[in-house]
Write a protein that holds these residues in place. Structure first.
Motif, short mmCIF file in Angstrom:
data_model
loop_
_atom_site.label_atom_id
_atom_site.label_comp_id
_atom_site.label_asym_id
_atom_site.label_seq_id
_atom_site.Cartn_x
_atom_site.Cartn_y
_atom_site.Cartn_z
N GLY A 1 0.80 -1.22 0.00
CA GLY A 1 0.00 0.00 0.00
C GLY A 1 0.83 1.27 0.00
N LEU A 2 2.08 1.18 0.43
CA LEU A 2 2.94 2.36 0.48
C LEU A 2 3.06 3.02 -0.89
CD1 LEU A 2 4.89 4.18 2.06
CD2 LEU A 2 6.72 2.59 1.43
N GLY A 3 3.30 2.23 -1.92
CA GLY A 3 3.40 2.79 -3.26
C GLY A 3 2.10 3.43 -3.71
N LEU A 4 0.98 2.83 -3.34
CA LEU A 4 -0.33 3.40 -3.68
C LEU A 4 -0.52 4.76 -3.01
CD1 LEU A 4 -2.50 0.19 -3.22
CD2 LEU A 4 -2.01 1.34 -5.37
N LYS A 5 -0.25 4.80 -1.71
CA LYS A 5 -0.44 6.05 -0.96
C LYS A 5 0.46 7.16 -1.50
CE LYS A 5 -3.02 6.12 2.26
NZ LYS A 5 -4.45 6.42 2.24
N ASN A 6 1.70 6.82 -1.80
CA ASN A 6 2.63 7.83 -2.31
C ASN A 6 2.26 8.28 -3.71
OD1 ASN A 6 4.03 7.88 0.08
ND2 ASN A 6 5.54 6.39 -0.59
N THR A 7 1.70 7.38 -4.51
CA THR A 7 1.23 7.77 -5.84
C THR A 7 0.09 8.76 -5.72
OG1 THR A 7 1.97 5.69 -6.83
CG2 THR A 7 0.26 6.92 -8.01
N ARG B 1 7.76 9.65 -10.49
CA ARG B 1 8.97 10.40 -10.11
C ARG B 1 8.72 11.18 -8.83
NH1 ARG B 1 13.22 11.79 -13.20
NH2 ARG B 1 13.11 13.89 -12.35
N GLU B 2 7.58 11.85 -8.78
CA GLU B 2 7.23 12.63 -7.59
C GLU B 2 6.99 11.71 -6.39
OE1 GLU B 2 7.04 16.01 -5.58
OE2 GLU B 2 7.35 16.00 -7.75
N ALA B 3 6.35 10.57 -6.62
CA ALA B 3 6.11 9.60 -5.54
C ALA B 3 7.42 9.08 -4.98
CB ALA B 3 5.24 8.45 -6.04
N ALA B 4 8.40 8.86 -5.83
CA ALA B 4 9.71 8.36 -5.37
C ALA B 4 10.39 9.38 -4.47
CB ALA B 4 10.60 8.04 -6.57
N ILE B 5 10.22 10.65 -4.77
CA ILE B 5 10.79 11.69 -3.91
C ILE B 5 10.17 11.62 -2.52
CG2 ILE B 5 10.95 14.19 -3.57
CD1 ILE B 5 11.17 14.38 -6.68
N VAL B 6 8.86 11.37 -2.46
CA VAL B 6 8.18 11.20 -1.17
C VAL B 6 8.72 9.97 -0.46
CG1 VAL B 6 5.95 10.69 -0.09
CG2 VAL B 6 6.08 12.36 -1.94
N GLU B 7 8.94 8.88 -1.19
CA GLU B 7 9.37 7.62 -0.59
C GLU B 7 10.77 7.67 -0.02
OE1 GLU B 7 6.56 5.05 -3.59
OE2 GLU B 7 8.72 4.85 -3.79
N VAL B 8 11.63 8.47 -0.60
CA VAL B 8 13.01 8.52 -0.13
C VAL B 8 13.29 9.84 0.57
CG1 VAL B 8 13.95 6.80 -1.69
CG2 VAL B 8 13.81 9.13 -2.44
N THR B 9 12.56 10.10 1.61
CA THR B 9 12.76 11.31 2.40
C THR B 9 13.63 10.99 3.62
OG1 THR B 9 10.73 10.89 3.62
CG2 THR B 9 10.57 12.34 1.70
N GLY C 1 9.79 5.59 -13.56
CA GLY C 1 9.90 6.89 -12.90
C GLY C 1 10.62 6.81 -11.57
N ARG C 2 10.36 5.77 -10.82
CA ARG C 2 11.04 5.60 -9.53
C ARG C 2 12.53 5.32 -9.73
NH1 ARG C 2 5.66 4.53 -8.19
NH2 ARG C 2 5.13 5.05 -6.03
N ILE C 3 12.87 4.53 -10.75
CA ILE C 3 14.28 4.26 -11.03
C ILE C 3 14.99 5.55 -11.43
CG2 ILE C 3 15.86 3.09 -12.63
CD1 ILE C 3 13.86 0.73 -12.63
N GLU C 4 14.34 6.39 -12.22
CA GLU C 4 14.94 7.67 -12.62
C GLU C 4 15.33 8.50 -11.40
OE1 GLU C 4 13.25 9.02 -16.92
OE2 GLU C 4 12.42 10.01 -15.19
N ILE C 5 14.42 8.60 -10.44
CA ILE C 5 14.71 9.39 -9.24
C ILE C 5 15.83 8.76 -8.43
CG2 ILE C 5 13.76 10.08 -6.98
CD1 ILE C 5 13.05 11.95 -9.33
#
Length: 181
Positions: free
Chosen positions: A5-11, A77-85, A147-151
């Motif tokens: 669910g983490l990926g869903l919430k961050n998306t 890409r934006e979700a990945a920024i949230v995930e790696v805070t 997108g996540r790999i790019e970030i």
């Protein structure tokens, strides 16, 4: 097949950041009611059927993407920024992208309960991975992975990273990454 669910919430958070509450509402409204209700109540550490994410990306394509899957990659890409805070961001800045590549297979299993990521070619400024053993993926989901790999590449020091999806299907895809060192 299931995903966290983490990926869903961050998306959803990234979607709202990029398109506002109105854009988020449009996407949610475009989804089947039963899936929409599950999505808005998703818990980050729970596992959810892949059809939920597939439906989310179809709704993104249809409402915000003008029929194109590319908006899924931008939102990811934006979700990945949230995930790696926080501490993760500091750690990523301290390692080389090769370290991230070495851990990719383990990172995959943190988000998905099936499938595998395998590097078939890696060198200075380029990498190619094969993702296999999944079920129910659509092009938007593969764009989300890209997108996540790019970030991750950018956060580990790569410049001008470009990640593309080749030959996507519901069960596999190849992802190619190019960057400047």
């Amino acid at each position: 097949m299931k995903l966290k669910g983490l990926g869903l919430k961050n998306t959803l958070s990234a979607l709202e950041k990029l398109h506002g509450k109105e854009g988020l509402a449009r996407v949610l409204e475009a989804m089947p009611a039963r899936l929409r209700d599950t999505l808005v109540q998703a818990i980050p550490l729970e596992w959810y059927l892949v059809e939920l994410t597939a439906a989310l990306h179809v709704a993104i394509r249809d409402t915000l993407g003008g029929g194109s899957w590319s908006e899924s990659q931008r939102i990811a890409r934006e979700a990945a920024i949230v995930e790696v805070t926080g501490v993760y961001r500091v750690i990523l800045r301290a390692v080389q992208y090769d370290t991230v590549w070495d851990r990719m297979e383990r990172m995959w299993s943190q988000y998905y309960d099936a499938g595998e990521a395998r590097w078939v070619d890696r060198g200075r400024g380029h990498a190619r991975a094969e993702f296999r053993g999944v079920a129910g993926f659509n092009e938007g989901m593969w764009g989300s992975v890209a997108g996540r790999i790019e970030i991750l590449l950018e956060m580990t020091g790569a410049r001008a990273a470009a990640v593309t999806v080749k030959n996507p299907s519901s069960t596999h895809a190849t992802i190619e990454a190019l960057w400047l060192e």
